[in-house]
Design a protein around this motif. Structure first.
Motif, PDB file in Angstrom:
ATOM      1  N   MET A 107     -10.160   2.315  -4.721  1.00  0.00           N
ATOM      2  CA  MET A 107      -9.252   1.679  -3.739  1.00  0.00           C
ATOM      3  C   MET A 107      -7.774   2.090  -4.177  1.00  0.00           C
ATOM      4  SD  MET A 107     -10.824  -1.940  -2.185  1.00  0.00           S
ATOM      5  CE  MET A 107      -9.950  -2.365  -0.791  1.00  0.00           C
ATOM      6  N   GLU A 108      -7.579   1.555  -5.541  1.00  0.00           N
ATOM      7  CA  GLU A 108      -6.136   1.965  -6.196  1.00  0.00           C
ATOM      8  C   GLU A 108      -6.002   3.250  -6.188  1.00  0.00           C
ATOM      9  OE1 GLU A 108      -4.483  -0.648  -9.729  1.00  0.00           O
ATOM     10  OE2 GLU A 108      -4.969   1.193 -10.397  1.00  0.00           O
ATOM     11  N   GLU A 109      -6.718   4.234  -6.544  1.00  0.00           N
ATOM     12  CA  GLU A 109      -6.468   5.537  -6.541  1.00  0.00           C
ATOM     13  C   GLU A 109      -6.272   6.114  -5.023  1.00  0.00           C
ATOM     14  OE1 GLU A 109      -8.870   9.699  -8.068  1.00  0.00           O
ATOM     15  OE2 GLU A 109      -9.726   7.687  -8.120  1.00  0.00           O
ATOM     16  N   LEU A 112      -2.344   4.513  -3.973  1.00  0.00           N
ATOM     17  CA  LEU A 112      -1.143   4.942  -4.607  1.00  0.00           C
ATOM     18  C   LEU A 112      -0.675   6.419  -4.308  1.00  0.00           C
ATOM     19  CD1 LEU A 112      -1.654   3.340  -8.074  1.00  0.00           C
ATOM     20  CD2 LEU A 112      -0.538   2.406  -6.182  1.00  0.00           C
ATOM     21  N   LYS A 113      -1.648   7.112  -3.827  1.00  0.00           N
ATOM     22  CA  LYS A 113      -1.402   8.472  -3.460  1.00  0.00           C
ATOM     23  C   LYS A 113      -0.767   8.572  -2.130  1.00  0.00           C
ATOM     24  CE  LYS A 113      -5.098  10.619  -5.968  1.00  0.00           C
ATOM     25  NZ  LYS A 113      -6.502  11.625  -6.066  1.00  0.00           N
ATOM     26  N   LEU A 114      -0.801   7.396  -1.378  1.00  0.00           N
ATOM     27  CA  LEU A 114      -0.212   7.522  -0.177  1.00  0.00           C
ATOM     28  C   LEU A 114       1.282   7.221   0.406  1.00  0.00           C
ATOM     29  CD1 LEU A 114      -3.202   5.312   1.694  1.00  0.00           C
ATOM     30  CD2 LEU A 114      -2.939   7.859   1.544  1.00  0.00           C
ATOM     31  N   SER A 115       1.845   7.647   1.316  1.00  0.00           N
ATOM     32  CA  SER A 115       3.242   7.484   1.547  1.00  0.00           C
ATOM     33  C   SER A 115       3.228   5.868   1.908  1.00  0.00           C
ATOM     34  CB  SER A 115       3.584   8.242   2.495  1.00  0.00           C
ATOM     35  OG  SER A 115       2.830   7.950   3.882  1.00  0.00           O
ATOM     36  N   GLU A 116       4.445   5.433   2.117  1.00  0.00           N
ATOM     37  CA  GLU A 116       4.532   3.977   2.512  1.00  0.00           C
ATOM     38  C   GLU A 116       3.786   3.725   3.932  1.00  0.00           C
ATOM     39  OE1 GLU A 116       8.214   1.089   3.596  1.00  0.00           O
ATOM     40  OE2 GLU A 116       8.303   1.806   1.623  1.00  0.00           O
ATOM     41  N   GLU A 117       4.196   4.606   4.955  1.00  0.00           N
ATOM     42  CA  GLU A 117       3.787   4.338   6.481  1.00  0.00           C
ATOM     43  C   GLU A 117       2.115   4.596   6.105  1.00  0.00           C
ATOM     44  OE1 GLU A 117       3.942   3.175   9.920  1.00  0.00           O
ATOM     45  OE2 GLU A 117       5.749   3.426   8.365  1.00  0.00           O
ATOM     46  N   PHE A 122      -3.354   1.844   5.918  1.00  0.00           N
ATOM     47  CA  PHE A 122      -4.424   1.666   4.751  1.00  0.00           C
ATOM     48  C   PHE A 122      -4.542   0.080   4.970  1.00  0.00           C
ATOM     49  CE2 PHE A 122      -6.510   1.048   0.790  1.00  0.00           C
ATOM     50  CZ  PHE A 122      -7.555   1.957   1.008  1.00  0.00           C
ATOM     51  N   TYR A 123      -3.501  -0.720   4.728  1.00  0.00           N
ATOM     52  CA  TYR A 123      -3.575  -2.151   4.339  1.00  0.00           C
ATOM     53  C   TYR A 123      -4.109  -2.982   5.802  1.00  0.00           C
ATOM     54  CZ  TYR A 123      -1.946  -6.830   4.107  1.00  0.00           C
ATOM     55  OH  TYR A 123      -1.728  -8.331   4.220  1.00  0.00           O
ATOM     56  N   TYR A 180       5.253  -2.863  -1.979  1.00  0.00           N
ATOM     57  CA  TYR A 180       5.374  -2.681  -3.251  1.00  0.00           C
ATOM     58  C   TYR A 180       5.168  -1.301  -3.636  1.00  0.00           C
ATOM     59  CZ  TYR A 180       4.602  -7.935  -3.135  1.00  0.00           C
ATOM     60  OH  TYR A 180       4.620  -9.073  -2.898  1.00  0.00           O
ATOM     61  N   LYS A 181       5.878  -0.844  -4.753  1.00  0.00           N
ATOM     62  CA  LYS A 181       5.852   0.472  -5.241  1.00  0.00           C
ATOM     63  C   LYS A 181       4.738   1.124  -5.880  1.00  0.00           C
ATOM     64  CE  LYS A 181      10.931   1.498  -4.978  1.00  0.00           C
ATOM     65  NZ  LYS A 181      11.900   1.947  -5.397  1.00  0.00           N
TER      66      LYS A 181
END
Length: 320
Positions: A107-109, A112-117, A122-123, A180-181
């Protein structure tokens, strides 16, 4: 009322037994109160082995439990909470930590590859699926579906706004997306330490009163209920859909008195209503006859940033 000599805080860093820390950010977490609680422990009786059982009927994020595991050895521990999602998290870490780490790493991988939008989408996809599942989810019989459920809980906690855990009246997780960045979604090292800390520990989903069957003479019991709100804006007691009101606080005080008669060592924390109203004696009256102390703590989770600061909180115990 029991009497013993409390010991001073020693250099704890030289003899750490376990490095676990809470795997979730939890409203009402006790990290800022740890030293104050430690000062008031019957430490000599724990170290001598006279107290060898620990019970925590509102485990929440477990900050105090993990603190104790870093510094003391107990023969057995019992962690209880009415929040079934939270208990799934503990049981999965206890029984299938490697599978949980694999799921969270994946999930983390991806995240973290995604843009903020894209992260926001995803969230909300995870949150919506998490809420849809709850009505038909098997919360009773442990199975591998619990691994994904626990991973979703941890993911939501690490990526939601302010790290809150909050449910609406339908029991749905309703905290919005947090920007969160670079959030750490999978803290593998800590999850492994948590799994080790949970050895010789029974994890139970139940109301706090169910814990009385595990409490005997010379049991250490820490009670950290959902705090009584100081005002209408500070109510973060919705950790489950049932809430925790003044009648529950009275029920807890009666439980405290019953466990005192058993000879258990009891320590309890709660909010201090005198922060808002110096004439509010709610807890002073409920726990009359026990030791009531007021200590300074910080309010970390508050919708008004200007009001995050030092306040007084209560620590109540039945031994000197």
């Amino acid at each position: 009322m029991q009497t013993l000599n409390l010991i001073e805080i020693s250099d704890k860093s030289s003899s750490i037994l376990n490095n676990a820390k809470p795997f979730l950010k939890w409203a009402g977490g006790k990290t800022q109160l740890l030293d104050e609680l430690y000062k008031r422990l019957p430490s000599s009786l724990i170290q001598s082995g006279e107290i060898e059982r620990y019970v925590e009927p509102f485990v929440g994020g477990g900050a105090f439990f993990f603190f104790l595991k870093r510094n003391f050895k107990f023969k057995e521990s019992f962690l209880i909470d009415i929040n079934k999602e939270l208990i799934i998290g503990y049981k999965v870490i206890q029984n299938n930590v490697n599978e949980l780490i694999d799921e969270l790493s994946s999930m983390e991988e991806k995240y973290l590859k995604l843009s903020e939008e894209q992260r926001k989408d995803f969230y909300y996809n995870i949150r919506d699926e998490y809420n849809r599942q709850k009505d038909n989810f098997d919360y009773v019989n442990y199975n591998l579906d619990w691994v994904k459920r626990a991973a979703d809980l941890i993911f939501l906690n690490k990526t939601c706004f302010n790290g809150l855990y909050r449910l609406n009246k339908k029991g749905e997780f309703n905290v919005p997306f947090g920007k969160y960045k670079n959030p750490t979604i999978c803290d593998a090292d800590n999850l492994i330490e948590v799994s080790k800390a949970l050895e010789n520990t029974e994890v139970i989903c139940a109301d706090f009163e169910e814990s009385k069957k595990y409490i005997h003479k010379n049991t250490l019991v820490y009670l950290d209920p959902p705090y009584r709100p100081l005002n209408n804006t500070s109510n973060f007691t919705s950790y489950n859909e049932n809430g925790f009101d003044d009648d529950d606080q009275r029920r807890l005080a009666q439980f405290f008195k019953e466990m005192d008669k058993k000879g258990a060592y009891l320590i309890l924390s709660n909010s201090d209503p005198k922060n808002e109203d110096v004439d509010d004696n709610f807890f002073d009256e409920l726990y009359a006859g026990f030791i009531i102390e007021r200590v300074k703590a910080k309010r970390y989770i508050n919708s008004n940033g200007d009001k995050r600061g030092d306040i007084s909180e209560l620590i109540i115990r039945n031994y000197e």
